[in-house]
Design a protein around this motif. Structure first.
Motif, PDB file in Angstrom:
ATOM      1  N   ARG A  89      55.273  22.705  53.401  1.00 19.06           N
ATOM      2  CA  ARG A  89      55.785  23.600  52.167  1.00 19.06           C
ATOM      3  C   ARG A  89      54.695  23.826  52.542  1.00 19.06           C
ATOM      4  O   ARG A  89      54.399  25.434  52.063  1.00 19.06           O
ATOM      5  N   MET A  90      53.076  23.525  52.908  1.00 24.26           N
ATOM      6  CA  MET A  90      51.917  23.733  53.309  1.00 24.26           C
ATOM      7  C   MET A  90      52.181  25.387  53.476  1.00 24.26           C
ATOM      8  O   MET A  90      50.968  26.143  53.660  1.00 24.26           O
ATOM      9  N   HIS A  91      52.750  25.241  55.247  1.00 23.82           N
ATOM     10  CA  HIS A  91      52.200  26.191  56.119  1.00 23.82           C
ATOM     11  C   HIS A  91      52.789  27.425  55.405  1.00 23.82           C
ATOM     12  O   HIS A  91      52.465  28.317  55.648  1.00 23.82           O
ATOM     13  N   GLU A  92      54.722  27.270  54.381  1.00 21.97           N
ATOM     14  CA  GLU A  92      54.744  28.593  53.759  1.00 21.97           C
ATOM     15  C   GLU A  92      54.151  28.930  52.560  1.00 21.97           C
ATOM     16  O   GLU A  92      54.287  30.299  52.271  1.00 21.97           O
ATOM     17  N   ALA A  93      53.359  28.161  52.227  1.00 30.23           N
ATOM     18  CA  ALA A  93      52.352  28.521  50.746  1.00 30.23           C
ATOM     19  C   ALA A  93      51.741  29.618  51.674  1.00 30.23           C
ATOM     20  O   ALA A  93      51.255  30.452  50.652  1.00 30.23           O
ATOM     21  N   ILE A  94      50.770  28.643  52.608  1.00 29.15           N
ATOM     22  CA  ILE A  94      50.077  29.790  52.827  1.00 29.15           C
ATOM     23  C   ILE A  94      50.635  30.789  53.480  1.00 29.15           C
ATOM     24  O   ILE A  94      49.498  31.902  53.226  1.00 29.15           O
ATOM     25  N   ASP A  95      51.253  30.902  54.469  1.00 28.66           N
ATOM     26  CA  ASP A  95      51.975  32.230  54.834  1.00 28.66           C
ATOM     27  C   ASP A  95      52.430  33.195  53.853  1.00 28.66           C
ATOM     28  O   ASP A  95      52.350  34.574  54.004  1.00 28.66           O
ATOM     29  N   SER A  96      52.350  32.453  52.369  1.00 29.44           N
ATOM     30  CA  SER A  96      52.691  33.499  51.335  1.00 29.44           C
ATOM     31  C   SER A  96      51.489  34.112  50.504  1.00 29.44           C
ATOM     32  O   SER A  96      52.135  35.324  50.019  1.00 29.44           O
ATOM     33  N   VAL A  97      51.000  33.926  50.457  1.00 29.50           N
ATOM     34  CA  VAL A  97      49.356  34.563  50.216  1.00 29.50           C
ATOM     35  C   VAL A  97      49.663  36.078  50.450  1.00 29.50           C
ATOM     36  O   VAL A  97      49.620  36.012  52.252  1.00 29.50           O
ATOM     37  N   THR A  98      49.580  37.004  49.758  1.00 29.59           N
ATOM     38  CA  THR A  98      49.671  38.568  50.011  1.00 29.59           C
ATOM     39  C   THR A  98      48.032  39.298  49.821  1.00 29.59           C
ATOM     40  O   THR A  98      47.033  38.591  49.585  1.00 29.59           O
ATOM     41  N   LYS A  99      47.947  40.212  50.539  1.00 26.10           N
ATOM     42  CA  LYS A  99      46.830  40.948  50.583  1.00 26.10           C
ATOM     43  C   LYS A  99      46.238  41.338  48.641  1.00 26.10           C
ATOM     44  O   LYS A  99      45.223  41.341  48.877  1.00 26.10           O
ATOM     45  N   GLU A 100      47.868  42.046  48.024  1.00 24.52           N
ATOM     46  CA  GLU A 100      46.773  41.824  46.901  1.00 24.52           C
ATOM     47  C   GLU A 100      46.262  40.632  45.964  1.00 24.52           C
ATOM     48  O   GLU A 100      45.800  40.316  44.958  1.00 24.52           O
ATOM     49  N   ASP A 101      47.037  39.522  46.459  1.00 21.55           N
ATOM     50  CA  ASP A 101      46.070  37.789  46.181  1.00 21.55           C
ATOM     51  C   ASP A 101      44.782  37.732  46.692  1.00 21.55           C
ATOM     52  O   ASP A 101      43.883  37.229  45.669  1.00 21.55           O
ATOM     53  N   TRP A 102      44.711  38.263  47.667  1.00 25.55           N
ATOM     54  CA  TRP A 102      42.658  38.107  47.898  1.00 25.55           C
ATOM     55  C   TRP A 102      42.813  39.137  47.360  1.00 25.55           C
ATOM     56  O   TRP A 102      41.080  38.732  46.981  1.00 25.55           O
ATOM     57  N   ILE A 103      42.811  40.828  47.288  1.00 19.76           N
ATOM     58  CA  ILE A 103      42.565  41.293  46.666  1.00 19.76           C
ATOM     59  C   ILE A 103      42.032  41.204  44.841  1.00 19.76           C
ATOM     60  O   ILE A 103      40.447  40.749  44.806  1.00 19.76           O
ATOM     61  N   ASN A 104      42.837  40.410  44.434  1.00 16.82           N
ATOM     62  CA  ASN A 104      42.712  39.782  42.821  1.00 16.82           C
ATOM     63  C   ASN A 104      41.775  38.784  43.047  1.00 16.82           C
ATOM     64  O   ASN A 104      40.632  39.185  41.944  1.00 16.82           O
ATOM     65  N   CYS A 105      41.538  37.776  43.500  1.00 15.74           N
ATOM     66  CA  CYS A 105      40.848  36.461  44.105  1.00 15.74           C
ATOM     67  C   CYS A 105      38.792  37.552  44.106  1.00 15.74           C
ATOM     68  O   CYS A 105      37.847  36.599  43.381  1.00 15.74           O
ATOM     69  N   VAL A 106      39.353  38.153  45.044  1.00 12.46           N
ATOM     70  CA  VAL A 106      37.503  38.811  45.661  1.00 12.46           C
ATOM     71  C   VAL A 106      37.421  39.534  44.637  1.00 12.46           C
ATOM     72  O   VAL A 106      36.312  39.615  44.110  1.00 12.46           O
ATOM     73  N   ARG A 107      38.143  40.411  43.876  1.00 15.88           N
ATOM     74  CA  ARG A 107      37.357  41.327  42.207  1.00 15.88           C
ATOM     75  C   ARG A 107      37.140  40.467  41.664  1.00 15.88           C
ATOM     76  O   ARG A 107      35.904  39.969  40.994  1.00 15.88           O
ATOM     77  N   HIS A 108      37.965  38.909  41.561  1.00 13.52           N
ATOM     78  CA  HIS A 108      37.243  38.554  39.817  1.00 13.52           C
ATOM     79  C   HIS A 108      35.811  37.480  40.878  1.00 13.52           C
ATOM     80  O   HIS A 108      35.184  37.243  40.253  1.00 13.52           O
ATOM     81  N   THR A 109      35.709  36.917  42.051  1.00  9.14           N
ATOM     82  CA  THR A 109      34.215  36.538  42.372  1.00  9.14           C
ATOM     83  C   THR A 109      33.214  37.797  42.558  1.00  9.14           C
ATOM     84  O   THR A 109      32.031  37.103  41.922  1.00  9.14           O
ATOM     85  N   GLU A 110      33.170  38.750  42.412  1.00  4.15           N
ATOM     86  CA  GLU A 110      32.688  39.810  42.831  1.00  4.15           C
ATOM     87  C   GLU A 110      32.276  39.833  41.663  1.00  4.15           C
ATOM     88  O   GLU A 110      31.214  40.114  40.717  1.00  4.15           O
ATOM     89  N   LYS A 111      33.200  40.486  40.061  1.00  2.00           N
ATOM     90  CA  LYS A 111      32.627  40.179  39.052  1.00  2.00           C
ATOM     91  C   LYS A 111      31.628  39.346  38.262  1.00  2.00           C
ATOM     92  O   LYS A 111      30.894  39.487  37.920  1.00  2.00           O
ATOM     93  N   ILE A 112      31.985  38.499  38.929  1.00  2.00           N
ATOM     94  CA  ILE A 112      31.258  36.834  38.637  1.00  2.00           C
ATOM     95  C   ILE A 112      29.964  37.140  38.920  1.00  2.00           C
ATOM     96  O   ILE A 112      29.212  36.576  38.209  1.00  2.00           O
ATOM     97  N   GLN A 113      29.732  37.712  40.336  1.00  2.00           N
ATOM     98  CA  GLN A 113      28.657  37.404  40.921  1.00  2.00           C
ATOM     99  C   GLN A 113      27.395  38.832  40.938  1.00  2.00           C
ATOM    100  O   GLN A 113      26.694  38.171  40.339  1.00  2.00           O
ATOM    101  N   GLU A 114      28.638  39.511  40.044  1.00  2.00           N
ATOM    102  CA  GLU A 114      27.815  40.465  39.198  1.00  2.00           C
ATOM    103  C   GLU A 114      26.420  40.687  38.051  1.00  2.00           C
ATOM    104  O   GLU A 114      25.144  40.766  37.759  1.00  2.00           O
ATOM    105  N   GLU A 115      28.063  39.582  37.403  1.00  2.00           N
ATOM    106  CA  GLU A 115      27.191  39.708  35.983  1.00  2.00           C
ATOM    107  C   GLU A 115      25.883  38.696  35.986  1.00  2.00           C
ATOM    108  O   GLU A 115      25.065  38.109  34.936  1.00  2.00           O
TER     109      GLU A 115
END
Length: 438
Positions: free
Chosen positions: A376-402
Motif C-alpha cells: 500500500r505504501m508503494h501504491e500511495a507514493i506512486d499515486s502522488v501527482t505533479k499537481e499535488d507537488w505543485i500545490n504543496c510547493v506553492r504553499h511552502t513558498e508562500k510561507i517562506q516569503e511571508e
C-alpha cells in the motif's frame, strides 16, 4: 518377585530436584499472577548474573522491566507541525508588540490546537524549542529565540527567496525520510451503538517501514529514488534511530545520478545527512585521540601538554563554517545543497506529501500485515501527482516569503531591546512576570 522396584542414586535425586524446582516455579507464577515463562525468564537472568565479577555486589542481579520503557510525553514531545505552531505563537506576540509569557502562550496554544499540557509543560516545551527567558534592559524578562537558530532561518529564507526573485532555472528538489507502522490505520470510524462492528486493530504499532524519497514540482517524485525497507528494531524510537550514514550516503549518490540537470537540493540537518569532510576531535575526546589527530595534521605539540591544552589547539584549527561531505559531493556533480534551519519542517513541502501518503495507507490498511502495508505504501507514493507537488510547493513558498518579510519586521522591533547575555542571566523562572498577568 512381584511389586515395583524402588530406584535410588544421584540421577534420581537430580530428577526429583528438577521436578521440585519446576513445581516451585509454577506455584510462584500462580501466586504472582504471571505466566510460567515469565518466572523461568527471571530465574535464568538471575542464574546468569550470579557469578558475574563485573557486578558491584555478589549474587544475582535483575533489570527492572520499567527501566527500558519510555513513556511518551504528550505535552512536550509534539510532532513537528505542532511545534511550529508554538514557535509561531511566540513570534506573533513580538509582531504585535507584546511580551510573550508562558501563560499567554499556553492559553493561545489551547485555543489553536487543543494543547492539553500544563504551564510547567509549556515552559519545558519552549526550552526544547530553543527559546530562553532573559532579562531586557529594563529588568523585565522575556522570551528570546536562540540566536544561531534565528541566523540559520534568515540565511535559508534569504537563499530561497533570492533564487525565486532571480528566476533561477534550476529545479528545487526536496528530500526527507519518514516511517509507517504495520498497524497504521484510521483513528476514527463510524460504529454501531454496541461497538461490535469495524476493524479489529491489533494492539501496539507492529513492525515499521522506513521510507526515503525526493521530489520537486517539476519532476514529482524523482524516478528511481524511492527507498523502502523494513526496520530491524521494531517500533522503538523514530526513523532517525534506524537510518545510518552509509545507507543514506549510498541512496543520496544514486539519487544525484538520477537527476538529469543541475538542481538545488533542500534537506534537513539529521546526523546522517551531516557527515563532515574533516572530523575534528569532540570536546570529550581522549588525549590519545587528540594527539593522533594532531599528528595526522602535522601539527607540532609537546608530549607534556595536558588534554586541556591540546583541546585549545584543536579549537584554533576549527573552521568558521562546517563543510559537509554530502554537500561537497553534490557540488562536484553540479548541484547545490541548501540546508533547512533546525526545527522548521514547515519549509519542506515533502512533509505534506508524506501526510497525504500516510492518510492513504491508513485508509486502505485492513489486514495489518507488514507485507500488505508495504504494498500500500508503494501504491500511495506512486499515486502522488505533479499537481499535488505543485500545490504543496506553492504553499511552502508562500510561507517562506511571508516569514522572510516578518524577519525584517521582527528585527526592527527587537533591535532596541538590549539583552544581558552574561552567563547566568538566562532563566526559565517567570513567576514574577506571570503574576502581573493574573
Amino acid at each position: 518377585m512381584g511389586g515395583a522396584q524402588i530406584m535410588s542414586g544421584p540421577g534420581v535425586l537430580r530428577f526429583s530436584s528438577i521436578v521440585l524446582y519446576y513445581r516451585t516455579q509454577k506455584i510462584t507464577a500462580d501466586a504472582c499472577g504471571v505466566s510460567l515463562m515469565t518466572v523461568i525468564r527471571v530465574c535464568v537472568e538471575g542464574s546468569s548474573t550470579n557469578n558475574n565479577p563485573d557486578l558491584p555486589q555478589p549474587g544475582p542481579s535483575f533489570t527492572s522491566p520499567r527501566k527500558t520503557y519510555k513513556r511518551k510525553k504528550y505535552a512536550t514531545e509534539l510532532d513537528d507541525f505542532d511545534n511550529e505552531i508554538v514557535r509561531r505563537i511566540v513570534h506573533e506576540f513580538y509582531e504585535r508588540g507584546e511580551y510573550p509569557t508562558s501563560k499567554k502562550i499556553l492559553n493561545t496554544a489551547q485555543q489553536k490546537f487543543n494543547y492539553n499540557g500544563s504551564l510547567a509543560s509549556m515552559k519545558r516545551l519552549l526550552i526544547k524549542l530553543k527559546f530562553s527567558y532573559k532579562k531586557s534592559n529594563d529588568g523585565r524578562k522575556f522570551l528570546m529565540e536562540r540566536n544561531d537558530i534565528v541566523a540559520l532561518r534568515c540565511k535559508f529564507l534569504r537563499t530561497m527567496c533570492t533564487l525565486r526573485k532571480n528566476n533561477d532555472p534550476r529545479p528545487v528538489v526536496y528530500l526527507d525520510e519518514t516511517w509507517v507502522n504495520q498497524n497504521h490505520s484510521r483513528s476514527h470510524i463510524w460504529q454501531n451503538e454496541e461497538n461490535t462492528e469495524g476493524f479489529k486493530v491489533l494492539t501496539g504499532k507492529g513492525g515499521r517501514l522506513i521510507v526515503c524519497h525526493a521530489g520537486s514540482k517539476s519532476h514529482r517524485f524523482i524516478e528511481g529514488a524511492k527507498m523502502i525497507f523494513r526496520s530491524k528494531l521494531g517500533n522503538i524510537g523514530d526513523y532517525h534511530s534506524q537510518m545510518n550514514a552509509e545507507v543514506f550516503r549510498s541512496w543520496f549518490i544514486e539519487m544525484l545520478q538520477s537527476l538529469e540537470e543541475a538542481c538545488v537540493i533542500v534537506m534537513d540537518n539529521a546526523a546522517y545527512h551531516s557527515m563532515l569532510v574533516d572530523n575534528f576531535p569532540k570536546s570529550n575526546a581522549r588525549k590519545s585521540d587528540i594527539q593522533e589527530w594532531l599528528t595526522k595534521k602535522n601539527i607540532n605539540f609537546s608530549s607534556l601538554e595536558t588534554v586541556a591544552e591540546l583541546r585549545e589547539r584543536v579549537k584554533l584549527l576549527l573552521p568558521t563554517q562546517k563543510k559537509y561531505e554530502l554537500d561537497e559531493l553534490a557540488l562536484k556533480m553540479g548541484h547545490e545543497v541548501v540546508r533547512l534551519p533546525p526545527y522548521h519542517c514547515q519549509y519542506n513541502p515533502i512533509e505534506m506529501i508524506w501526510a497525504q501518503v500516510k492518510r492513504q495507507v491508513a485508509t486502505k490498511n485492513t489486514t495489518f500485515k507488514i507485507a500488505y502495508v508495504e504494498k500500500r505504501m508503494h501504491e500511495a507514493i506512486d499515486s502522488v501527482t505533479k499537481e499535488d507537488w505543485i500545490n504543496c510547493v506553492r504553499h511552502t513558498e508562500k510561507i517562506q516569503e511571508e516569514d522572510y518579510k516578518k524577519e525584517i519586521h521582527r528585527e526592527v522591533i527587537l533591535e532596541p531591546i538590549i539583552l544581558t547575555i552574561l552567563p547566568g542571566e538566562s532563566s526559565t523562572d517567570e513567576d514574577d512576570d506571570d503574576e502581573d498577568e493574573l
